[in-house]
Design a protein around this motif. Structure first.
Motif, PDB file in Angstrom:
ATOM      1  N   LYS A  88       0.634  -1.265  -0.075  1.00 60.79           N
ATOM      2  CA  LYS A  88      -0.086   0.025   0.027  1.00 60.79           C
ATOM      3  C   LYS A  88       0.900   1.279   0.119  1.00 60.79           C
ATOM      4  O   LYS A  88       2.134   1.133   0.327  1.00 60.79           O
ATOM      5  CB  LYS A  88      -1.013   0.064   1.057  1.00 60.79           C
ATOM      6  CG  LYS A  88      -0.237   0.158   2.329  1.00 60.79           C
ATOM      7  CD  LYS A  88      -1.365  -0.223   3.671  1.00 60.79           C
ATOM      8  CE  LYS A  88      -0.772  -0.399   4.967  1.00 60.79           C
ATOM      9  NZ  LYS A  88       0.476  -1.247   5.242  1.00 60.79           N
ATOM     10  N   ASN A  89       0.179   2.354  -0.347  1.00 63.92           N
ATOM     11  CA  ASN A  89       1.131   3.577  -0.372  1.00 63.92           C
ATOM     12  C   ASN A  89       1.729   3.767   1.012  1.00 63.92           C
ATOM     13  O   ASN A  89       1.182   3.749   2.140  1.00 63.92           O
ATOM     14  CB  ASN A  89       0.116   4.797  -0.603  1.00 63.92           C
ATOM     15  CG  ASN A  89      -0.069   4.772  -2.217  1.00 63.92           C
ATOM     16  OD1 ASN A  89       0.469   4.418  -3.031  1.00 63.92           O
ATOM     17  ND2 ASN A  89      -1.156   5.473  -2.503  1.00 63.92           N
ATOM     18  N   GLY A  90       2.768   4.343   1.016  1.00 70.51           N
ATOM     19  CA  GLY A  90       3.546   4.645   2.404  1.00 70.51           C
ATOM     20  C   GLY A  90       4.481   3.501   3.003  1.00 70.51           C
ATOM     21  O   GLY A  90       5.153   3.767   3.804  1.00 70.51           O
ATOM     22  N   ASP A  91       4.390   2.195   2.317  1.00 63.24           N
ATOM     23  CA  ASP A  91       5.188   1.201   2.689  1.00 63.24           C
ATOM     24  C   ASP A  91       6.654   1.552   2.184  1.00 63.24           C
ATOM     25  O   ASP A  91       6.834   1.959   1.014  1.00 63.24           O
ATOM     26  CB  ASP A  91       4.951  -0.181   2.144  1.00 63.24           C
ATOM     27  CG  ASP A  91       3.413  -0.688   2.854  1.00 63.24           C
ATOM     28  OD1 ASP A  91       3.127  -0.373   3.773  1.00 63.24           O
ATOM     29  OD2 ASP A  91       3.091  -1.655   2.163  1.00 63.24           O
ATOM     30  N   LYS A  92       7.563   1.144   3.168  1.00 69.68           N
ATOM     31  CA  LYS A  92       8.866   1.261   2.962  1.00 69.68           C
ATOM     32  C   LYS A  92       9.494  -0.112   2.534  1.00 69.68           C
ATOM     33  O   LYS A  92       9.287  -1.165   3.207  1.00 69.68           O
ATOM     34  CB  LYS A  92       9.572   1.857   3.875  1.00 69.68           C
ATOM     35  CG  LYS A  92       9.346   3.260   4.551  1.00 69.68           C
ATOM     36  CD  LYS A  92      10.306   3.638   5.535  1.00 69.68           C
ATOM     37  CE  LYS A  92       9.539   5.225   5.829  1.00 69.68           C
ATOM     38  NZ  LYS A  92      10.804   5.985   6.778  1.00 69.68           N
ATOM     39  N   VAL A  93      10.133  -0.038   1.059  1.00 69.21           N
ATOM     40  CA  VAL A  93      10.411  -1.370   0.500  1.00 69.21           C
ATOM     41  C   VAL A  93      12.002  -1.516  -0.011  1.00 69.21           C
ATOM     42  O   VAL A  93      12.502  -0.460   0.072  1.00 69.21           O
ATOM     43  CB  VAL A  93       9.455  -1.922  -0.490  1.00 69.21           C
ATOM     44  CG1 VAL A  93       8.094  -2.119  -0.185  1.00 69.21           C
ATOM     45  CG2 VAL A  93       9.693  -0.880  -1.645  1.00 69.21           C
ATOM     46  N   VAL A  94      12.364  -2.618  -0.175  1.00 68.14           N
ATOM     47  CA  VAL A  94      13.519  -2.816  -0.697  1.00 68.14           C
ATOM     48  C   VAL A  94      13.624  -3.476  -2.112  1.00 68.14           C
ATOM     49  O   VAL A  94      12.820  -4.602  -1.884  1.00 68.14           O
ATOM     50  CB  VAL A  94      14.736  -3.572   0.381  1.00 68.14           C
ATOM     51  CG1 VAL A  94      15.901  -3.696  -0.553  1.00 68.14           C
ATOM     52  CG2 VAL A  94      14.652  -2.872   1.495  1.00 68.14           C
ATOM     53  N   THR A  95      14.068  -3.415  -3.140  1.00 66.60           N
ATOM     54  CA  THR A  95      13.806  -3.973  -4.327  1.00 66.60           C
ATOM     55  C   THR A  95      14.948  -5.099  -4.584  1.00 66.60           C
ATOM     56  O   THR A  95      15.903  -5.103  -3.660  1.00 66.60           O
ATOM     57  CB  THR A  95      13.970  -3.133  -5.577  1.00 66.60           C
ATOM     58  OG1 THR A  95      15.451  -2.393  -5.610  1.00 66.60           O
ATOM     59  CG2 THR A  95      12.791  -1.926  -5.660  1.00 66.60           C
ATOM     60  N   GLY A 114      13.283   2.450  -0.887  1.00 69.43           N
ATOM     61  CA  GLY A 114      12.223   3.469  -1.306  1.00 69.43           C
ATOM     62  C   GLY A 114      10.900   3.268  -0.781  1.00 69.43           C
ATOM     63  O   GLY A 114      10.672   2.236  -0.021  1.00 69.43           O
ATOM     64  N   THR A 115      10.051   4.397  -0.797  1.00 70.65           N
ATOM     65  CA  THR A 115       8.778   4.477  -0.271  1.00 70.65           C
ATOM     66  C   THR A 115       7.687   4.382  -1.371  1.00 70.65           C
ATOM     67  O   THR A 115       7.997   5.216  -2.430  1.00 70.65           O
ATOM     68  CB  THR A 115       8.661   5.702   0.520  1.00 70.65           C
ATOM     69  OG1 THR A 115       9.462   6.006   1.697  1.00 70.65           O
ATOM     70  CG2 THR A 115       7.165   5.860   1.185  1.00 70.65           C
ATOM     71  N   ILE A 116       6.500   3.780  -1.332  1.00 67.10           N
ATOM     72  CA  ILE A 116       5.605   3.500  -2.274  1.00 67.10           C
ATOM     73  C   ILE A 116       4.884   4.867  -2.191  1.00 67.10           C
ATOM     74  O   ILE A 116       4.250   5.158  -1.391  1.00 67.10           O
ATOM     75  CB  ILE A 116       4.731   2.206  -2.010  1.00 67.10           C
ATOM     76  CG1 ILE A 116       5.648   0.875  -2.183  1.00 67.10           C
ATOM     77  CG2 ILE A 116       3.523   2.215  -3.027  1.00 67.10           C
ATOM     78  CD1 ILE A 116       4.820  -0.187  -2.024  1.00 67.10           C
ATOM     79  N   ARG A 165       9.445   6.300  -4.311  1.00 65.43           N
ATOM     80  CA  ARG A 165      10.128   7.561  -4.022  1.00 65.43           C
ATOM     81  C   ARG A 165      11.429   7.415  -3.422  1.00 65.43           C
ATOM     82  O   ARG A 165      11.407   6.596  -2.320  1.00 65.43           O
ATOM     83  CB  ARG A 165       9.372   8.578  -3.187  1.00 65.43           C
ATOM     84  CG  ARG A 165      10.103   9.815  -3.134  1.00 65.43           C
ATOM     85  CD  ARG A 165       9.334  10.909  -2.228  1.00 65.43           C
ATOM     86  NE  ARG A 165       8.959  10.446  -0.846  1.00 65.43           N
ATOM     87  CZ  ARG A 165       7.794  10.175  -0.341  1.00 65.43           C
ATOM     88  NH1 ARG A 165       6.869  10.737  -1.019  1.00 65.43           N
ATOM     89  NH2 ARG A 165       7.916   9.754   0.917  1.00 65.43           N
ATOM     90  N   VAL A 166      12.513   7.396  -4.203  1.00 66.76           N
ATOM     91  CA  VAL A 166      13.944   6.980  -3.554  1.00 66.76           C
ATOM     92  C   VAL A 166      14.501   8.228  -2.953  1.00 66.76           C
ATOM     93  O   VAL A 166      15.353   8.176  -2.038  1.00 66.76           O
ATOM     94  CB  VAL A 166      14.665   6.437  -4.696  1.00 66.76           C
ATOM     95  CG1 VAL A 166      14.165   4.924  -5.073  1.00 66.76           C
ATOM     96  CG2 VAL A 166      14.938   7.009  -5.925  1.00 66.76           C
ATOM     97  N   SER A 167      14.425   9.401  -3.392  1.00 68.19           N
ATOM     98  CA  SER A 167      14.839  10.795  -2.816  1.00 68.19           C
ATOM     99  C   SER A 167      13.654  11.658  -2.700  1.00 68.19           C
ATOM    100  O   SER A 167      12.390  11.447  -3.165  1.00 68.19           O
ATOM    101  CB  SER A 167      15.836  10.948  -3.765  1.00 68.19           C
ATOM    102  OG  SER A 167      16.534  12.259  -3.067  1.00 68.19           O
ATOM    103  N   ASP A 168      13.809  12.929  -2.284  1.00 69.59           N
ATOM    104  CA  ASP A 168      12.790  13.743  -2.320  1.00 69.59           C
ATOM    105  C   ASP A 168      12.048  14.015  -3.599  1.00 69.59           C
ATOM    106  O   ASP A 168      10.909  14.191  -3.528  1.00 69.59           O
ATOM    107  CB  ASP A 168      13.241  15.426  -1.879  1.00 69.59           C
ATOM    108  CG  ASP A 168      13.784  15.275  -0.403  1.00 69.59           C
ATOM    109  OD1 ASP A 168      13.182  14.486   0.400  1.00 69.59           O
ATOM    110  OD2 ASP A 168      14.543  15.910   0.046  1.00 69.59           O
ATOM    111  N   GLN A 169      12.682  14.338  -4.916  1.00 70.26           N
ATOM    112  CA  GLN A 169      12.130  14.578  -6.146  1.00 70.26           C
ATOM    113  C   GLN A 169      12.364  13.548  -7.250  1.00 70.26           C
ATOM    114  O   GLN A 169      12.540  13.558  -8.278  1.00 70.26           O
ATOM    115  CB  GLN A 169      12.644  15.886  -6.578  1.00 70.26           C
ATOM    116  CG  GLN A 169      12.245  17.028  -5.716  1.00 70.26           C
ATOM    117  CD  GLN A 169      12.401  18.414  -6.206  1.00 70.26           C
ATOM    118  OE1 GLN A 169      12.945  18.621  -7.269  1.00 70.26           O
ATOM    119  NE2 GLN A 169      12.317  19.320  -5.316  1.00 70.26           N
ATOM    120  N   VAL A 170      12.831  12.441  -6.635  1.00 69.49           N
ATOM    121  CA  VAL A 170      13.075  11.136  -7.513  1.00 69.49           C
ATOM    122  C   VAL A 170      12.088  10.067  -7.404  1.00 69.49           C
ATOM    123  O   VAL A 170      11.950   9.621  -6.283  1.00 69.49           O
ATOM    124  CB  VAL A 170      14.603  10.777  -7.368  1.00 69.49           C
ATOM    125  CG1 VAL A 170      14.845   9.737  -8.329  1.00 69.49           C
ATOM    126  CG2 VAL A 170      15.622  11.784  -7.504  1.00 69.49           C
TER     127      VAL A 170
END
Length: 108
Positions: free
Chosen positions: A58-65, A71-73, A84-89
């Protein structure tokens, strides 16, 4: 010697040979059961657990590929996930590329 075997009942000889043939396959059957219990069952359980985790994203989950990207979904799009892996990426990856959820860290 041949005279001794000629006096045996033919049906008794057939039963003895049939039982011997079955006993010849017993080690093979035991090995197959051991492989199933030690290799196949754990793999099926692991695959089922991973599939449940991917379906519950779901949105907001922090994951590892699987490539090691943290990143955060921020978006779910069918088979793709936007991270989202960085503020604007933001990066779009397949759901199957997600290896695990990040463990919750204790911030003190």
């Amino acid at each position: 010697m041949l005279g001794f075997f000629s006096n045996l009942n033919p049906s008794l000889m057939a039963q003895t040979q049939g039982l011997g043939g079955l006993m010849a396959f017993a080690p093979l059957i035991i090995i197959m059961v051991i492989f199933y219990v030690l290799l196949i069952l754990p793999a099926q359980r692991r695959q089922k657990k991973t599939q449940e985790m991917l379906n519950a994203l779901k949105n907001g989950d922090k994951v590892v590929t699987s490539g090691g990207l943290f990143g955060t979904i921020v978006g779910l799009e069918g088979e793709a996930v936007q991270l989202r892996v960085s503020d604007q990426v933001k990066v779009k990856v397949l759901r199957t590329a997600i290896a695990s959820l990040q463990p919750e860290s204790k911030e003190e």
